[in-house]
Structures are given as C-alpha cells and as structure tokens.
Design a protein around this motif. Sequence first.
Motif: not given
Length: 160
Positions: A37-52, A139-152
Amino acid sequence: HCNFEFDLCGWKQDENDNFDWNLRTSSTTKTGTGPATDHTLQEPSGHYIFIKSSFLQLPGQKARISSPVLSRRNKDCKILFYYHMYGAHVGSLIVYQRTTLKHEKILFNLTGNQGNFWQRKTLILAGDGDEDFQVVFEGIAGKGPKDGIALDDLTLSREC
C-alpha cells in the motif's frame, strides 16, 4: 506536503540522471515489487513514487528528484519523509542538500534491505549558507529485478 495522490507537487525529475522516479500505486503492479500500500492512505490504490531494479536499469544507475528551491534564510527547516526499501538486492537511497551552485551535501545514505514496511525519517536542513538550496532524493538501482525503493509523504516543515 506531497502525498503524490495527484502529481509530483512541484518536485522535479533531474535531467542529469539515468532514469526517473515513477508515480504509481500498488494495485497496478505485480506482487512482490514494492510496498503493498502507499503510506498516506494505507490503500493499494494510493500513490507514491518508486524506482525498481530491472533489465532496463543497470545496477548503479541513478534516478533523482528535487524539491522546489528553498531559501538560505531558513532556520529550523526540516524534511520528513517515508521510505520503503525491500528486497535482497535493493540499491541505495541518498538524500542531498544541493545549493543553487550545485554543491551537494549528503544528509542521509542507506543501502540494502530495510524490511517490508514504511519507515519514517526526519532530516534537518541547515539554511545558514550563502545560497538557496534544494533537497534531492537519489535512488540507485540494485541487482534484484523485484527490488525497489519507494518514497511517500514528503513534508517540508513550516519553517521552510
């Protein structure tokens, strides 16, 4: 305050990086990539920014987003934000204070898996220099295809 529910609220993608932070929701992505979920709404439909990390980004490539310009006259200015860094091969999150003449000071530097939950961080922005400044999230990309960094919920205090 930016919760990313509608747009980037004046935060700008840097041009001198390799890729961009993406606005997204958890409900539109495959499971296993990023927060549930995002942090704001604690909902899957909530938005955040992400790199993966993915085949599109090589490990070590950078995505940067910067705040509006803040006055050097600020006293007791702080930024509060929430981050989510999860995965065995997640990259790094670095926060800089960058002056208008492009001098950068590292305020926060974190690498690797921090757990599958949102974490809160507050940083003090010293406004006692000779130049106005911005906050830059890198954000600096890592090696894992499913790994990512999110900010909210990036929030600059009233003093800013």
